[in-house]
Write an enzyme that holds these catalytic residues in place. Structure first.
Site, PDB file in Angstrom:
ATOM      1  N   SER A   1      29.756 -37.710   5.505  1.00  0.00           N
ATOM      2  CA  SER A   1      30.758 -37.155   6.417  1.00  0.00           C
ATOM      3  C   SER A   1      31.345 -35.858   5.836  1.00  0.00           C
ATOM      4  CB  SER A   1      31.851 -38.193   6.671  1.00  0.00           C
ATOM      5  OG  SER A   1      32.337 -38.685   5.448  1.00  0.00           O
TER       6      SER A   1
ATOM      7  N   GLU B   1      26.531 -47.789  -0.294  1.00  0.00           N
ATOM      8  CA  GLU B   1      26.765 -49.181  -0.717  1.00  0.00           C
ATOM      9  C   GLU B   1      26.666 -50.141   0.471  1.00  0.00           C
ATOM     10  OE1 GLU B   1      28.717 -46.603  -0.529  1.00  0.00           O
ATOM     11  OE2 GLU B   1      30.853 -47.069  -0.772  1.00  0.00           O
ATOM     12  N   ARG B   2      26.537 -49.587   1.695  1.00  0.00           N
ATOM     13  CA  ARG B   2      26.490 -50.480   2.852  1.00  0.00           C
ATOM     14  C   ARG B   2      25.081 -51.004   3.134  1.00  0.00           C
ATOM     15  NH1 ARG B   2      30.235 -47.410   7.149  1.00  0.00           N
ATOM     16  NH2 ARG B   2      30.070 -45.617   5.767  1.00  0.00           N
TER      17      ARG B   2
ATOM     18  N   LYS C   1      22.068 -42.119  -5.662  1.00  0.00           N
ATOM     19  CA  LYS C   1      23.239 -42.981  -5.408  1.00  0.00           C
ATOM     20  C   LYS C   1      23.235 -43.271  -3.903  1.00  0.00           C
ATOM     21  CE  LYS C   1      27.016 -43.434  -3.989  1.00  0.00           C
ATOM     22  NZ  LYS C   1      27.296 -44.384  -2.863  1.00  0.00           N
TER      23      LYS C   1
ATOM     24  N   GLU D   1      34.126 -36.409  15.195  1.00  0.00           N
ATOM     25  CA  GLU D   1      32.866 -37.157  15.276  1.00  0.00           C
ATOM     26  C   GLU D   1      33.214 -38.636  15.451  1.00  0.00           C
ATOM     27  OE1 GLU D   1      30.669 -37.671  11.531  1.00  0.00           O
ATOM     28  OE2 GLU D   1      28.820 -37.316  12.643  1.00  0.00           O
TER      29      GLU D   1
ATOM     30  N   CYS E   1      23.310 -38.256  12.778  1.00  0.00           N
ATOM     31  CA  CYS E   1      23.965 -36.950  12.728  1.00  0.00           C
ATOM     32  C   CYS E   1      23.325 -35.986  13.717  1.00  0.00           C
ATOM     33  CB  CYS E   1      23.897 -36.369  11.327  1.00  0.00           C
ATOM     34  SG  CYS E   1      22.231 -35.944  10.880  1.00  0.00           S
TER      35      CYS E   1
ATOM     36  N   PHE F   1      24.878 -44.094   4.935  1.00  0.00           N
ATOM     37  CA  PHE F   1      24.324 -45.389   5.353  1.00  0.00           C
ATOM     38  C   PHE F   1      23.310 -45.251   6.480  1.00  0.00           C
ATOM     39  CE2 PHE F   1      27.374 -45.011   8.824  1.00  0.00           C
ATOM     40  CZ  PHE F   1      26.695 -45.626   9.863  1.00  0.00           C
TER      41      PHE F   1
HETATM   42  P1  NAD Z   1      30.253 -41.215   3.979  1.00  0.00           P
HETATM   43  O1  NAD Z   1      30.729 -39.817   3.841  1.00  0.00           O
HETATM   44  O2  NAD Z   1      31.247 -42.303   4.153  1.00  0.00           O
HETATM   45  O3  NAD Z   1      29.385 -41.630   2.689  1.00  0.00           O
HETATM   46  C1  NAD Z   1      28.364 -40.814   2.192  1.00  0.00           C
HETATM   47  C2  NAD Z   1      28.228 -41.058   0.697  1.00  0.00           C
HETATM   48  O4  NAD Z   1      29.425 -40.664   0.046  1.00  0.00           O
HETATM   49  C3  NAD Z   1      27.982 -42.518   0.349  1.00  0.00           C
HETATM   50  O5  NAD Z   1      27.007 -42.589  -0.655  1.00  0.00           O
HETATM   51  C4  NAD Z   1      29.334 -42.988  -0.129  1.00  0.00           C
HETATM   52  O6  NAD Z   1      29.248 -44.012  -1.107  1.00  0.00           O
HETATM   53  C5  NAD Z   1      29.937 -41.747  -0.727  1.00  0.00           C
HETATM   54  N1  NAD Z   1      31.408 -41.720  -0.616  1.00  0.00           N
HETATM   55  C6  NAD Z   1      32.165 -42.368   0.302  1.00  0.00           C
HETATM   56  N2  NAD Z   1      33.465 -42.097   0.098  1.00  0.00           N
HETATM   57  C7  NAD Z   1      33.534 -41.252  -0.946  1.00  0.00           C
HETATM   58  C8  NAD Z   1      34.618 -40.591  -1.620  1.00  0.00           C
HETATM   59  N3  NAD Z   1      35.876 -40.746  -1.230  1.00  0.00           N
HETATM   60  N4  NAD Z   1      34.322 -39.783  -2.650  1.00  0.00           N
HETATM   61  C9  NAD Z   1      33.054 -39.601  -3.040  1.00  0.00           C
HETATM   62  N5  NAD Z   1      31.996 -40.194  -2.438  1.00  0.00           N
HETATM   63  C10 NAD Z   1      32.230 -41.010  -1.405  1.00  0.00           C
HETATM   64  O7  NAD Z   1      29.197 -41.221   5.175  1.00  0.00           O
HETATM   65  P2  NAD Z   1      28.514 -42.455   5.884  1.00  0.00           P
HETATM   66  O8  NAD Z   1      29.527 -43.142   6.736  1.00  0.00           O
HETATM   67  O9  NAD Z   1      27.742 -43.244   4.921  1.00  0.00           O
HETATM   68  O10 NAD Z   1      27.463 -41.695   6.825  1.00  0.00           O
HETATM   69  C11 NAD Z   1      27.786 -41.189   8.086  1.00  0.00           C
HETATM   70  C12 NAD Z   1      28.165 -39.724   8.020  1.00  0.00           C
HETATM   71  O11 NAD Z   1      27.087 -38.975   7.461  1.00  0.00           O
HETATM   72  C13 NAD Z   1      28.405 -39.135   9.389  1.00  0.00           C
HETATM   73  O12 NAD Z   1      29.490 -38.251   9.303  1.00  0.00           O
HETATM   74  C14 NAD Z   1      27.123 -38.392   9.685  1.00  0.00           C
HETATM   75  O13 NAD Z   1      27.237 -37.342  10.620  1.00  0.00           O
HETATM   76  C15 NAD Z   1      26.779 -37.881   8.339  1.00  0.00           C
HETATM   77  N6  NAD Z   1      25.357 -37.541   8.240  1.00  0.00           N
HETATM   78  C16 NAD Z   1      25.025 -36.232   8.169  1.00  0.00           C
HETATM   79  C17 NAD Z   1      23.699 -35.863   8.109  1.00  0.00           C
HETATM   80  C18 NAD Z   1      23.307 -34.419   8.004  1.00  0.00           C
HETATM   81  O14 NAD Z   1      22.205 -34.150   7.550  1.00  0.00           O
HETATM   82  N7  NAD Z   1      24.154 -33.480   8.385  1.00  0.00           N
HETATM   83  C19 NAD Z   1      22.708 -36.850   8.119  1.00  0.00           C
HETATM   84  C20 NAD Z   1      23.092 -38.191   8.191  1.00  0.00           C
HETATM   85  C21 NAD Z   1      24.433 -38.526   8.240  1.00  0.00           C
END
Ligand code: NAD
Length: 502
Positions: free
Chosen positions: A225, A175-176, A172, A382, A280, A148
């Site tokens: 994450s 969804e937020r 994909k 985190e 991140c 998101f």
């Molecule tokens: P998230 O892990 O909740 O979601 C990421 C994606 O995974 C979304 O598209 C979501 O729909 C999907 N998803 C969620 N739950 C899932 C599941 N159980 N099984 C399969 N797919 C699932 O992350 P977020 O809250 O949207 O974003 C924040 C996180 O992303 C933080 O941990 C941040 O550090 C990380 N991030 C990392 C980078 C990097 O390049 N290292 C960059 C930006 C964000």
């Protein structure tokens, strides 16, 4: 109520199976619903993508680049409206939303150089009359799953190099904040991308699993994450796909006694609290070396924190806006309580902050902890909010150890005037991206982005030449032509031994 759907085969597609609410974080109200896809919809998108990819891959790289040049122009044309749309769902302030779009646009600019980037390798005369050449070919249909917190930049990190290389793409988004990715898909069509080459399937875990299980999807890029990144990496790899999965982070800013403290404080404030800490590459941990440095830093940080302005995302004076959701706000608050319970000193408490007229928005004031120690869970995890934790170190070696021993290894920064310390730090620290007097060392588009340890699963980084490698496979041709002129190749005698250069 506005409904946000999918984008398949070059046009919007509405297929309501399940839906999810999309909030305005400034007010805490539902502003739209997003449709959540399923395996059948993923399959429909993949069929469209596979059909479109053949012609797209056969389009010469210069023409593919021209589509991206035009896409860049359209992004610049629509920068304001895209930024408003983005911040209305994410909550980041408009200037920061423009930065989100701009950083993606810079990867598009890099991808415009694809004719040069795709040039292969050639060896003339590798053997008698034998030439060898290698070429990079697209993988076919590939997919990207995005978080998101950068709804414009991260999709562009992925699809810009993927499309430039001649692949078709299934995106994909989170969804937020699902609106901007659809807008990007529409702009690509306007720029001349053939229908079906880029498809957006909205959804949650159901769609992610369908992508990971679909046999025609060759590679998947994921950012999110760490636990989910690891799950996605393992499942995709198990299914034989090329995977690159970026995870969470806990980045440290080391402040040596000789640092320019005013500059360091300015940098740390922006990196810790900008975008409400939902980056991140944020700096949620500051490590001053020596108590004198720590005390001076703490005084200056407090002065800055007390002058910080939190506001709605369209407030041009605000330094940051609300966090993304009520659940995320509650999670951050629980980590603040955890820090207190673990014995860290809570110097400023951002809980209970309310913005007049927006009391139901997801706002948090800036929080500062001092005397945080590495054994605390609130340090190890985190938090992803406007919370800065100070860990005091008594030496350079102790400070170097902290990010190196941390489970995450995304980014790190050091503030010093001493080149020798800076150089040693960059050389020895066990972290993927290092800033020297640079608080958010996100590499420019022609380098590449990737963290280490629990911040990244897979071998190849995002964008830069790694992006081109990720979205292509190498084919190597060894050729010999029958002799037609004197001095041409002479076919060797029949042999049952492996050919060598002896
Ligand atoms: P998230 O892990 O909740 O979601 C990421 C994606 O995974 C979304 O598209 C979501 O729909 C999907 N998803 C969620 N739950 C899932 C599941 N159980 N099984 C399969 N797919 C699932 O992350 P977020 O809250 O949207 O974003 C924040 C996180 O992303 C933080 O941990 C941040 O550090 C990380 N991030 C990392 C980078 C990097 O390049 N290292 C960059 C930006 C964000």
């Amino acid at each position: 109520m506005r409904t946000i759907g999918h984008f398949v085969g070059g046009q919007p597609l509405s297929k309501t199976v399940r839906t999810s609410d999309v909030y305005d974080p400034n007010t805490g109200t539902v502003q739209a619903i997003v449709e959540l896809g399923d395996a059948a919809l993923v399959d429909e998108a993949v069929c469209n993508a596979a059909a479109a990819q053949i012609g797209w891959a056969a389009t010469n790289p210069q023409r593919r680049a021209r589509v991206l040049f035009e896409f860049k122009r359209l992004l610049e044309r629509d920068m304001d409206s895209l930024a408003y749309l983005l911040s209305s769902e994410h909550g980041k302030v408009i200037a920061d939303a423009k930065g989100d779009i701009q950083r993606g646009l810079e990867v598009v600019e890099f991808a415009c150089g694809i004719p040069h980037l795709l040039k292969g390798e050639y060896t003339q005369g590798a053997g008698p009359g034998i030439d060898v050449y290698s070429m990079r070919q697209p993988l076919g249909v590939v997919a990207g799953i995005t978080p998101f917190n950068f709804p414009a930049m991260i999709p562009m990190w992925m699809f810009a190099p993927a499309l430039a290389c001649g692949n078709a793409f299934i995106l994909k988004p989170s969804e937020r904040d699902p609106s901007v990715p659809v807008r990007l898909a529409e702009l690509l069509i306007e720029a001349g991308l053939p229908a079906g080459v880029l498809n957006v399937v909205q959804g949650d875990k159901t769609v992610v699993d369908a992508i990971l299980d679909h046999p025609a999807i060759r590679a998947v890029s994921f950012v999110g994450s760490s636990d989910i990144a690891q799950y996605v990496y393992a499942k995709g790899a198990q299914n034989g796909k090329r995977m690159q999965c970026m995870g969470g982070a806990k980045n440290h800013g080391i402040v040596l006694p000789d640092a320019d403290l005013d500059q360091a404080v300015n940098d740390i404030m922006g990196a810790a609290y900008g975008s409400a800490g939902e980056r991140c590459m944020a700096l949620p941990v500051v490590v001053p070396v020596g108590d004198k440095t720590a005390d001076a830093l703490r005084d200056r940080l407090l002065a800055s924190i007390d002058g910080l302005r939190v506001g709605i995302s369209t407030d041009a004076e605000a330094q940051y806006g609300p966090v993304v959701s009520a659940a995320h706000k509650a999670r951050i608050e629980s980590y603040i309580q955890m820090g207190v319970d673990e014995g860290a000193e809570l110097v400023r408490d951002g809980r209970g902050f309310a913005l007049q007229g927006h009391e139901s928005g997801y706002f948090l004031g800036p929080t500062l902890f001092d005397r945080v120690t590495p054994d605390m869970k609130s340090y190890q995890d985190e938090i992803f909010g406007p919370v800065l934790q100070m860990v005091r170190a008594d030496s350079f070696e102790a400070a170097l150890d902290l990010p190196s021993r941390h489970a995450y290894g995304n980014g790190v920064a050091i503030f010093t005037r001493n080149g020798d310390y800076a150089r040693q730090f960059a050389d020895r620290v066990d972290v993927g991206m290092v800033g020297i007097n640079v608080p958010i060392p996100v590499p420019v588009a022609y380098h590449s982005f990737g963290g280490w340890k629990r911040s990244g699963f897979g071998d190849l980084n995002q964008y830069g030449t790694d992006g081109v490698r990720f979205y292509t496979k190498v084919k190597t041709v060894t050729q010999r032509w029958p002799a037609s002129v004197a001095g041409g190749a002479v076919a060797p005698d029949q042999s049952f031994v492996i050919p060598t250069m002896n």
